[in-house]
Design a protein around this motif. Sequence first.
Motif, PDB file in Angstrom:
ATOM      1  N   ILE F   5      28.058  -7.311 -13.047  1.00 56.66           N
ATOM      2  CA  ILE F   5      29.208  -7.881 -13.756  1.00 56.66           C
ATOM      3  C   ILE F   5      30.455  -7.360 -13.074  1.00 56.66           C
ATOM      4  CG2 ILE F   5      30.427  -7.979 -15.968  1.00 56.66           C
ATOM      5  CD1 ILE F   5      27.586  -7.406 -17.259  1.00 56.66           C
ATOM      6  N   LEU F  66      21.958 -14.648 -22.116  1.00 55.71           N
ATOM      7  CA  LEU F  66      22.408 -13.255 -22.153  1.00 55.71           C
ATOM      8  C   LEU F  66      23.702 -13.052 -21.371  1.00 55.71           C
ATOM      9  CD1 LEU F  66      21.998 -10.224 -22.720  1.00 55.71           C
ATOM     10  CD2 LEU F  66      20.476 -10.133 -20.726  1.00 55.71           C
ATOM     11  N   MET F  67      23.769 -13.612 -20.165  1.00 53.32           N
ATOM     12  CA  MET F  67      24.923 -13.323 -19.318  1.00 53.32           C
ATOM     13  C   MET F  67      26.194 -14.029 -19.787  1.00 53.32           C
ATOM     14  SD  MET F  67      23.525 -11.070 -17.616  1.00 53.32           S
ATOM     15  CE  MET F  67      24.992 -10.602 -16.714  1.00 53.32           C
ATOM     16  N   HIS F  69      27.039 -13.960 -22.919  1.00 56.87           N
ATOM     17  CA  HIS F  69      27.581 -12.915 -23.792  1.00 56.87           C
ATOM     18  C   HIS F  69      28.343 -11.869 -22.971  1.00 56.87           C
ATOM     19  CE1 HIS F  69      26.096 -14.081 -27.717  1.00 56.87           C
ATOM     20  NE2 HIS F  69      24.940 -14.408 -27.176  1.00 56.87           N
ATOM     21  N   ALA F  70      27.745 -11.487 -21.851  1.00 54.07           N
ATOM     22  CA  ALA F  70      28.442 -10.507 -21.009  1.00 54.07           C
ATOM     23  C   ALA F  70      29.748 -11.071 -20.467  1.00 54.07           C
ATOM     24  CB  ALA F  70      27.525 -10.078 -19.856  1.00 54.07           C
ATOM     25  N   VAL F  72      31.815 -13.260 -21.865  1.00 53.26           N
ATOM     26  CA  VAL F  72      32.899 -13.442 -22.850  1.00 53.26           C
ATOM     27  C   VAL F  72      33.902 -12.298 -22.740  1.00 53.26           C
ATOM     28  CG1 VAL F  72      33.434 -13.519 -25.320  1.00 53.26           C
ATOM     29  CG2 VAL F  72      31.478 -14.810 -24.427  1.00 53.26           C
ATOM     30  N   GLU F  73      33.371 -11.100 -22.583  1.00 52.18           N
ATOM     31  CA  GLU F  73      34.248  -9.925 -22.508  1.00 52.18           C
ATOM     32  C   GLU F  73      35.168  -9.978 -21.293  1.00 52.18           C
ATOM     33  OE1 GLU F  73      33.667  -5.172 -23.350  1.00 52.18           O
ATOM     34  OE2 GLU F  73      32.164  -6.181 -22.150  1.00 52.18           O
ATOM     35  N   GLY F 145      21.432 -11.207 -15.010  1.00 50.23           N
ATOM     36  CA  GLY F 145      22.101 -12.124 -14.105  1.00 50.23           C
ATOM     37  C   GLY F 145      23.441 -11.518 -13.744  1.00 50.23           C
TER      38      GLY F 145
END
Lengths: 235, 235, 235, 235, 235, 235
Positions: F5, F66-67, F69-70, F72-73, F145
Amino acid sequence: MSGVIVTNPPKAAAEDVEALAAYGVATVSEAMGRTGLLGPEIRPVQQGVRVAGTAVTVLGWPGDNLMIHAAVEQCGEGDILVVTTTSPSTDGLFGELFATALQQRGVRGIVINTGIRDTQELREMGFAAWSRAVSAQGTVKATGGSVNVPVAVDGRVIRPGDVIVADDDGVVVVPREQARQVAEASEAREQKEAATRAAFLEGQLGLDRYGLREKLAQLGVTYQSYDEYTAGERS
Amino acid sequence: MSGVIVTNPPKAAAEDVEALAAYGVATVSEAMGRTGLLGPEIRPVQQGVRVAGTAVTVLGWPGDNLMIHAAVEQCGEGDILVVTTTSPSTDGLFGELFATALQQRGVRGIVINTGIRDTQELREMGFAAWSRAVSAQGTVKATGGSVNVPVAVDGRVIRPGDVIVADDDGVVVVPREQARQVAEASEAREQKEAATRAAFLEGQLGLDRYGLREKLAQLGVTYQSYDEYTAGERS
Amino acid sequence: MSGVIVTNPPKAAAEDVEALAAYGVATVSEAMGRTGLLGPEIRPVQQGVRVAGTAVTVLGWPGDNLMIHAAVEQCGEGDILVVTTTSPSTDGLFGELFATALQQRGVRGIVINTGIRDTQELREMGFAAWSRAVSAQGTVKATGGSVNVPVAVDGRVIRPGDVIVADDDGVVVVPREQARQVAEASEAREQKEAATRAAFLEGQLGLDRYGLREKLAQLGVTYQSYDEYTAGERS
Amino acid sequence: MSGVIVTNPPKAAAEDVEALAAYGVATVSEAMGRTGLLGPEIRPVQQGVRVAGTAVTVLGWPGDNLMIHAAVEQCGEGDILVVTTTSPSTDGLFGELFATALQQRGVRGIVINTGIRDTQELREMGFAAWSRAVSAQGTVKATGGSVNVPVAVDGRVIRPGDVIVADDDGVVVVPREQARQVAEASEAREQKEAATRAAFLEGQLGLDRYGLREKLAQLGVTYQSYDEYTAGERS
Amino acid sequence: MSGVIVTNPPKAAAEDVEALAAYGVATVSEAMGRTGLLGPEIRPVQQGVRVAGTAVTVLGWPGDNLMIHAAVEQCGEGDILVVTTTSPSTDGLFGELFATALQQRGVRGIVINTGIRDTQELREMGFAAWSRAVSAQGTVKATGGSVNVPVAVDGRVIRPGDVIVADDDGVVVVPREQARQVAEASEAREQKEAATRAAFLEGQLGLDRYGLREKLAQLGVTYQSYDEYTAGERS
Amino acid sequence: MSGVIVTNPPKAAAEDVEALAAYGVATVSEAMGRTGLLGPEIRPVQQGVRVAGTAVTVLGWPGDNLMIHAAVEQCGEGDILVVTTTSPSTDGLFGELFATALQQRGVRGIVINTGIRDTQELREMGFAAWSRAVSAQGTVKATGGSVNVPVAVDGRVIRPGDVIVADDDGVVVVPREQARQVAEASEAREQKEAATRAAFLEGQLGLDRYGLREKLAQLGVTYQSYDEYTAGERS
């Protein structure tokens, strides 16, 4: 999708499977009233191979081969593995290592509604395969699914223990309860086709053999010489 | 669709068909000004086979092979059957029994805009076939259609008597009136290609042979070293 | 699109390319963390051939092969030509004459995101090819483009000098800087697979070898006898 | 493809075009014996619009709009532009500037076998459009083609001057010589459908209205209660 | 395919159908463990409409609407007609006249695995429809099939009496025995989603709400600044 | 695929993004030399909406959100989320809950190379979306991912911080370094098009405005009356 692995489902009788193995996919489908076929996008990886066996079914998550591992344990002599996913995928969920494990257990081939890989190796080891795509895309083992539940592929339901017949024309599914009856109807159809073949070789026309001239007339189909036809077109 | 079976349409001369049979589909299409090809989804069932023949056309209903029966009677030595349907279909309208009847009449192959079946048998009996799909799905004999009317497949019109040339690259249609002229143009192109092949084997570049360096310059295409290019990318 | 022909891009080391040539596409992709594959619609024209080489990239206009001519000059020993167009096309941009020119320069094959033609001739001359379509549709030489710029096919970026590995399973791209590392990881993976193969041949299950029984339990996948399952279905 | 621009082709009579404009695409196609439709992939850019007009045809190169410029000059009051390319393309060959020029000349819409762009602007200016794709991909003006020659799209031949009728259901082509006859048949069909609609609103069944119960019996279709059916399934 | 029309199959309870009608297709599918959806190619003809009803199923021949006529008689208040064919077809088997007959009987809509026509009329009369294609292609009434037998579409089995829920996102099938339980699970899911929505509106992250930071770490996903990342890329 | 990320990537300047927001996708692509477009299968969920913003990219596993969600931040004011998967998928990875979270952070829309769901809700809340499919198929959160790495969709590379412009015609990507220059070129093109529009409204032809008559002549395109043409066809 909680997921369940169903053990020891009923299977079509081995002798009926052997009987069906004598007929091509087109003949078996015709014998079932022109039903039972998976769609034309499920293609063989090899050429000139026909197999028949009893289905062990897998319903997995796209991009995930966890449930194929679970299914291997449920496979035995004379089975054919049938794999689909909860939504469309072309990933290569199955390859030579799985085929090695299955071949060791007497499994006769795989029908997979996604991608397949190691196609050259599968051909070399003589493990028959039909798939929607060829893809080397690898997978994870992260999400549950089911083994030996009824699955549907291309509008056909496949239950564990149903008979799968597959050749260069595609794949047909015979419900396990109908295996004997379909084998007999296939034999009848093959004999009928042999007579037709002989007649055609002697020059008989389908128009005459099937009484279709009257049908054409009833439907209003007419005969015209080329000159009549083109005159009509230009008038 | 009332339907008509047109008898004895004009055909391209047999000697022109034979002449065209000497050239590949790509050459024939180039010789026609890069036209005449059916689309890339019409694929051969076999590999390494080239045929040329005169079209007998069929326009039928999807899922129905009645009009193919009617067409068999209109087929003779040197023909190629061309089958399409009024709307898209992948059903296996044609198989080994039809091929037996046609082969007995001297027909050289089939081009079908739907599915085909008995593909292994067709290969074994040497009956050449090109189709949009492979499917064992059987058909009915319930709805009328036409034989030897002009049909269109993938944006190409095919009239009865037009020349069909087909090989591993696909299928091309030559209007019957142009058969001789296209055969001659194909020969000219083949000779030109032979000269180009020889030049390429000696290392000549297409850039030089076709005078393309000037074209590139006119179009504003420039040469840059990798360092110049990456410097430009990052500036 | 002004267009640029980039000369002398960096390339992966020849020894690393040779090392990668020892592994199948599936192994190389797995060794890269399951990445790098072109999609399943890029298919080989031949069967049973594996090649590895360094990419010379072409970005051309649909229906136009001008930039392939420009690219030939940039190709040399050990290269693989990679061709794509600015928008989707199935036209046969590449055939036997180009292959002759490239083979004469030591090029090992072509990966083309459009159609290809002269497929039988390519097979006969042993020039390896992977394409999205087979089509004899000829092209013009009218519009500019680029050579040896980064291109993207099916969600993968291919830069000049990157390593292409292609076989019956498809095509994988290895960034030139990672060639050695991926070759080593491929070797490691192959050894691991050899051990797995041996274990599977002795009857070990993937469930046990990979510790998946616990995983299944964690995911809530349960085992039921067929009777339990069908009872649940009907309740 | 040398290319020709044909001037002043014959057109269907304006009064027949107006007559056809009163009927939907489905009605017109039925009135032609269920023929004449372009395939379902040609979709409208707007909703709730029906047009009828005479075809001006364009056959161009993929990714090239040169021949559309040539066609504009051939267009006039009551025409509909029909564009196709020598091989498949999704590029946006047509947009708002062309529509402005055509609208100024009294053209009623476009049917294009590739992509179209400026779709929001087309809707705002009320220029009706049907296309295979929506794409903003721009084009070159580099390669010749033809205007007002017969073209084929999805298995239908469209000649200059033929009538195009298009609505939310798609596009149908009426040969110019048949325009009056098809308008009359459409009117007859519409009256027949009005009677059927009235009967259906009063609860009559198609089974009875069309005498289909006997047909079902002839075909061997039987009625079973759910219990009989499921008993049969499980036996 | 002999064909059978099954009368009076069991149906989901009307109150459970009404309960399910309160939830969107996505919610219902999630409540069923992410199953039950027909594929994404089945699209609505209108926008902003949601229906729920009990399935009356039709299995017909491609290009033939005979069995839809037979099915109308089996349809009543609260039903949704579900139509598929024995092989793929895009023909417009269903249009405004059928819709008139069904609407008169209290039927709530249609889900059809082929084409549909009269789409503008269907929107105007408020008869909800989901289909694989829009096509004005008319049909014949020549070949038998079945009504109210289980059918499969896109890998989902639909039995007569099962609940169909359809909206702009597509179509989901709920087995009749599970209707109440799925309605309850849908309500639970909706409440859970409402809480999540409120939390998201206050700025909470899914990463925190679902405890996914730990999951990312377990999976080896790391955080890097852009500088770190690009340094790694170039090393 | 270990996964990373990337935080705080460089972004195009907000003023340049605003400048680009004034132009349609077709204009921006033309201003970039006819490049930068995602393919025509990425379609808007709504009609009549244009957005421009800076890309936050996600590369996830098929069937797994899943990614997202990651990601969004990592999203903030003026961003557009761009989501793709390692292999093709139509699953509905994104819906109204994600849109709620993103809208709360000032995100302007989403471009997703898979399916999307809750389309009616997205339209109602005014969250702009472009996707390859509409599907309610839910997902898991099981596989890693990356976020803010370069991704490729339909042959275009999208890096974090690049400008996305999207409207009814599709989606175009402008590299962040070129944002200002492309905005200026877009303005120039728009002025040129305004002049052309005015000329077309006064009846000028593109043939004359662009000097294409000479081009046609050079290419050998000729003019023929209909009579000449049909005489040639029949000779």
